[in-house]
Structure formats: structure tokens, C-alpha cells
Design a protein around this motif. Structure first.
Motif, PDB file in Angstrom:
ATOM      1  N   PRO A  28     -22.921  22.238  30.753  1.00 38.55           N
ATOM      2  CA  PRO A  28     -22.379  22.135  29.375  1.00 38.55           C
ATOM      3  C   PRO A  28     -22.581  20.988  28.708  1.00 38.55           C
ATOM      4  CG  PRO A  28     -20.823  22.444  31.291  1.00 38.55           C
ATOM      5  CD  PRO A  28     -22.036  22.080  31.763  1.00 38.55           C
ATOM      6  N   ILE A  29     -23.411  20.446  29.180  1.00 42.20           N
ATOM      7  CA  ILE A  29     -24.025  18.836  28.288  1.00 42.20           C
ATOM      8  C   ILE A  29     -24.827  19.392  27.341  1.00 42.20           C
ATOM      9  CG2 ILE A  29     -24.821  16.680  28.396  1.00 42.20           C
ATOM     10  CD1 ILE A  29     -23.710  16.318  31.312  1.00 42.20           C
ATOM     11  N   VAL A  30     -24.989  19.125  26.217  1.00 44.03           N
ATOM     12  CA  VAL A  30     -25.467  19.627  25.043  1.00 44.03           C
ATOM     13  C   VAL A  30     -26.931  18.547  25.054  1.00 44.03           C
ATOM     14  CG1 VAL A  30     -25.958  20.197  22.453  1.00 44.03           C
ATOM     15  CG2 VAL A  30     -23.874  20.754  23.762  1.00 44.03           C
TER      16      VAL A  30
ATOM     17  N   VAL B 135     -24.758  17.190  35.941  1.00 38.83           N
ATOM     18  CA  VAL B 135     -25.889  16.322  35.439  1.00 38.83           C
ATOM     19  C   VAL B 135     -25.507  15.222  34.803  1.00 38.83           C
ATOM     20  CG1 VAL B 135     -27.851  16.467  34.311  1.00 38.83           C
ATOM     21  CG2 VAL B 135     -27.155  18.552  35.255  1.00 38.83           C
ATOM     22  N   ILE B 136     -26.182  14.019  35.375  1.00 43.00           N
ATOM     23  CA  ILE B 136     -26.014  12.702  34.757  1.00 43.00           C
ATOM     24  C   ILE B 136     -27.010  12.376  33.767  1.00 43.00           C
ATOM     25  CG2 ILE B 136     -25.668  10.283  35.016  1.00 43.00           C
ATOM     26  CD1 ILE B 136     -24.046  10.599  37.456  1.00 43.00           C
ATOM     27  N   VAL B 137     -26.548  12.111  32.327  1.00 43.00           N
ATOM     28  CA  VAL B 137     -27.514  11.627  31.639  1.00 43.00           C
ATOM     29  C   VAL B 137     -27.434  10.224  31.350  1.00 43.00           C
ATOM     30  CG1 VAL B 137     -28.681  12.026  29.350  1.00 43.00           C
ATOM     31  CG2 VAL B 137     -27.856  13.770  30.552  1.00 43.00           C
TER      32      VAL B 137
ATOM     33  N   GLY C 147     -23.206  26.202  40.573  1.00 38.18           N
ATOM     34  CA  GLY C 147     -22.825  25.897  39.236  1.00 38.18           C
ATOM     35  C   GLY C 147     -23.832  25.853  38.167  1.00 38.18           C
ATOM     36  N   PHE C 148     -25.343  25.519  38.768  1.00 39.67           N
ATOM     37  CA  PHE C 148     -26.256  25.684  37.568  1.00 39.67           C
ATOM     38  C   PHE C 148     -26.603  26.990  37.238  1.00 39.67           C
ATOM     39  CE2 PHE C 148     -27.285  21.341  39.890  1.00 39.67           C
ATOM     40  CZ  PHE C 148     -27.346  20.831  38.654  1.00 39.67           C
TER      41      PHE C 148
ATOM     42  N   LYS D 206     -16.728  17.160  37.411  1.00 45.39           N
ATOM     43  CA  LYS D 206     -17.853  18.275  37.689  1.00 45.39           C
ATOM     44  C   LYS D 206     -18.650  18.683  36.841  1.00 45.39           C
ATOM     45  CE  LYS D 206     -19.645  21.178  40.940  1.00 45.39           C
ATOM     46  NZ  LYS D 206     -20.396  20.506  42.034  1.00 45.39           N
ATOM     47  N   ILE D 207     -18.324  18.976  35.499  1.00 50.39           N
ATOM     48  CA  ILE D 207     -19.124  19.603  34.646  1.00 50.39           C
ATOM     49  C   ILE D 207     -19.934  18.519  33.987  1.00 50.39           C
ATOM     50  CG2 ILE D 207     -17.972  21.797  34.572  1.00 50.39           C
ATOM     51  CD1 ILE D 207     -16.611  20.830  31.902  1.00 50.39           C
ATOM     52  N   LYS D 208     -19.025  17.229  33.565  1.00 56.19           N
ATOM     53  CA  LYS D 208     -19.705  16.155  32.671  1.00 56.19           C
ATOM     54  C   LYS D 208     -19.484  14.937  33.556  1.00 56.19           C
ATOM     55  CE  LYS D 208     -19.238  18.406  28.300  1.00 56.19           C
ATOM     56  NZ  LYS D 208     -18.713  18.269  26.897  1.00 56.19           N
TER      57      LYS D 208
END
Length: 370
Positions: free
Chosen positions: A9-11, A53-55, A45-46, A229-231
Motif C-alpha cells: 500500500p506504500i506509494v 516493506v520499510i522504506v 501479503g505481497f 503490518k501494511i506500513k
């Protein structure tokens, strides 16, 4: 394909590029080592666009694992699968890669499980025949087997143990909350399955759970776990210790409610749950098989699960300040571990050292970026 929402979900288009690169390596390695491949599929999830994912500035780090399904014409040797997995782990910077091989017959006779529902309706094709999943029998999520609600509750007991608050470091805090999130998502999913309201999406499950209960503490925990979880974030301000104890109490109370529903009888305490585990007909058959083959793995696994439940119940009862069954729990733990006194940290370490689900965690340590 919407570049902003392919895997997470991370843009951030860099996430898609990074994961595309990993999947290309996975695909090529599998194709190189295995003949008769019908298709390769990304699940988890992917696979449904909600991967963790960590950015962090220029760094992109997928968290946890890739869930890969490979459909083949023939059965694949277990040793070969293990070698492929080890090779991929050496090539890709992620904690784990889960690979499951299935034949068309496996798909054709799939049971009504969460895993099969997600595979059919919430996964991405990496390579091969796009119609292969049509072989899986069609079924609605409210027809998922009731036994499936027990799986996440039992599976994530070890996540609570792994996340027991310890010395604070940024890494320990992150992985502690990440493991607590697994437990929260596990018991909330179990409740939804038991009510016939399962959905593959974490975000949709979050909404469905809010519609199902007005218990604010449970809803707040599900909100935290879904967001984490998602971010996932490196600097969550939520208190690790407080979060752990809140979740522990709810996970154990949910165990009692779900076991009551599944076994159609009143479950009052941890000893009722243990009786259910010991007398479950599948567990009995596994132990008989183990006895005949002189393999104690099933008996040892059952005993370890009981010890894990006992130590968590012991901690939970201590936290209440008073418990009528605390001494009984303590005596049962001493008997099963052949010890004279309970040292919580030592018992938790014993569980981690003996639980196969901790193997990757122990090997990889608490490193976040690779």
C-alpha cells in the motif's frame, strides 16, 4: 498495473522495482532447477498488494517473507526443495522464502482452507499458465472449515513468546511489535473465520472486525497491528511492554472462546484447552503413527505447545495479581520441564530453542536491513 499498489500500500515505485527484481531471481532459480513447471505464483501479503516493506531514505527492505507456490506436473523431492530455498535465501535480502510445491491433482482436491482461498482469490502470477488456479474448487469464504480458526491462534503462540519484552534496542522494539502484530492479526482472523466473515485483505478484515465488535481494546489492537503490518515503522511510540500484556490477555481469552465454539463445550481455563489438544483425534492418530514409526516428533510437538501455553498463562495470571489456578499452572510446568522453580526467561528461551518455527528468527537475529 497501477505502479503505486502492486505489492504494497506504500506509494513508492521503487518498491515495485525492488520486488520485481527479487521475483525475477526466484523465478529463474526455480525454472533452472525444476522440470515440468506449470506456473509460479506469489501468495501472502505481497501477492495481494499488502506486503510489509520499510522504506528508509534510499533503502527498500521487504519484511518477513515471500510466499511462493509452484505448480508442477510431478511431485518434487523434498531435498531438492530445501536446496532451492537455501540458495534463494543466499541470493535475496529477506528473512525467509516459503516455497510450496503442488501438482494439478493437489489443486483439484484442495480443501476449504484459508491458504487455498487466498491462493485462488488473492495471489499474483509470476510465470506460466494464468488459468491454472481455476482448477481449485470454487467456494465462498463463509464455507471455510471451522478448524481453520484454530490454526492462527495456535501458530502465533510462539510469536507472543518471541516478543516478550526484553532489553530495549531499536531492533528489539521493532521485531517485538512485529511479532505482537502477528498474534493480533491471528486472533482477530480466527474470530472472523468463526463468524464466517473471513477476507484475505488485512485492511478489509480491519473494517469487518470493527463491524463485529464494540470492544474498544480489541479494535485498537487490530488497528495497531493492521497499520504496523501494511506500513511498518522503525519508531513506533506505543509502549512495548503494555502492548505485550494487553495482547497476551486477549489472545488467551480468545483461545478459550474459539476452542469452546469448535469443540462445542464450555472451556473455562488453560487446562480445558490442554485436554482438547491431548484428546484431539488427529493429534492422537499422529502420536500413534509416531509410536509405530519410533518417531517422537508429534509427541514432542504437543508437549512443547502445552508448555508454551502454560508459561504464557502463568505470566498472564501473575499479571492479574491473584489467580486461583496459578499454583496448578506452576506445578504442571515444573512437572513437564523437570524443574524445581519457574524462571520465566529460561522457560521462554526453552520454547524458542525447541520450536521449529523459530529457526529462521534464531538464524537471522534482529537485523532489519540486509
Amino acid at each position: 498495473m497501477n505502479k503505486s499498489s502492486k505489492y504494497s500500500p506504500i506509494v513508492d515505485h521503487r518498491i515495485n522495482d525492488y520486488i520485481d527484481g527479487d521475483l525475477e531471481i526466484i523465478k529463474n532459480e526455480i525454472l533452472k532447477k525444476i522440470d515440468g513447471i506449470e506456473c509460479i505464483i506469489l501468495g501472502g501479503g505481497f501477492g495481494r498488494g499488502e506486503g510489509s516493506v520499510i522504506v528508509n531514505k534510499s533503502k527498500i527492505q521487504p519484511i518477513n517473507d515471500y510466499d511462493i507456490y509452484v505448480v508442477t506436473k510431478y511431485k518434487v523431492d523434498a531435498v531438492k526443495i530445501k536446496l532451492i530455498r537455501l540458495k534463494l535465501i543466499s541470493l535475496i535480502k529477506i528473512r525467509q522464502i516459503d516455497i510450496e510445491f503442488k501438482t494439478k491433482n493437489d489443486l483439484r482436491f484442495s480443501k476449504k482452507t484459508v491458504a487455498n482461498y487466498d491462493l485462488k482469490f488473492a495471489s499474483k502470477l509470476i510465470y506460466g499458465n494464468p488459468d491454472i488456479l481455476n482448477i481449485i474448487p470454487d467456494f465462498k469464504s463463509n464455507k471455510i472449515l471451522l478448524s481453520e480458526c484454530l490454526l492462527p491462534l495456535n501458530l502465533y503462540i510462539i510469536s507472543i513468546i518471541q516478543s516478550y519484552p526484553s532489553e530495549y534496542t531499536a531492533e528489539n522494539d521493532f521485531w517485538g511489535k512485529q511479532q505482537i502484530s502477528k498474534s493480533i492479526l491471528g486472533w482477530s482472523m480466527a474470530i472472523l473465520i468463526s463468524e464466517g466473515k473471513y477476507h484475505p485483505s488485512y485492511i478489509t478484515r480491519q473494517k469487518l472486525f470493527k463491524d463485529l465488535t464494540n470492544n474498544k481494546e480489541m479494535v485498537d489492537l487490530v488497528d495497531f497491528a493492521t497499520d504496523f503490518k501494511i506500513k511498518p515503522v522503525l519508531n513506533s511510540k506505543i509502549d512495548w511492554n503494555e502492548l505485550w500484556f494487553k495482547n497476551l490477555n486477549i489472545h488467551l481469552s480468545t483461545l478459550e472462546k474459539i476452542y469452546s465454539k469448535y469443540y462445542n463445550k464450555k472451556i473455562n481455563n488453560i487446562f480445558d484447552i490442554i485436554d482438547c489438544i491431548k484428546n484431539n483425534h488427529r493429534n492422537i492418530l499422529k502420536k500413534i503413527y509416531g509410536f509405530i514409526t519410533k518417531n517422537k516428533v508429534y509427541k514432542n510437538r504437543e508437549n512443547l505447545t502445552i508448555i508454551e501455553l502454560l508459561i504464557l498463562s502463568y505470566i498472564n495470571e501473575l499479571n492479574k495479581g491473584f489467580s486461583s489456578c496459578l499454583i496448578e499452572i506452576e506445578n504442571e510446568l515444573k512437572k513437564r520441564l523437570s524443574i524445581n522453580e519457574i524462571n520465566i526467561k529460561k522457560v521462554l528461551d526453552y520454547c524458542i530453542d525447541n520450536d521449529t518455527n523459530c529457526a529462521v528468527w534464531k538464524t537471522r537475529g534482529n537485523k532489519i536491513f540486509y
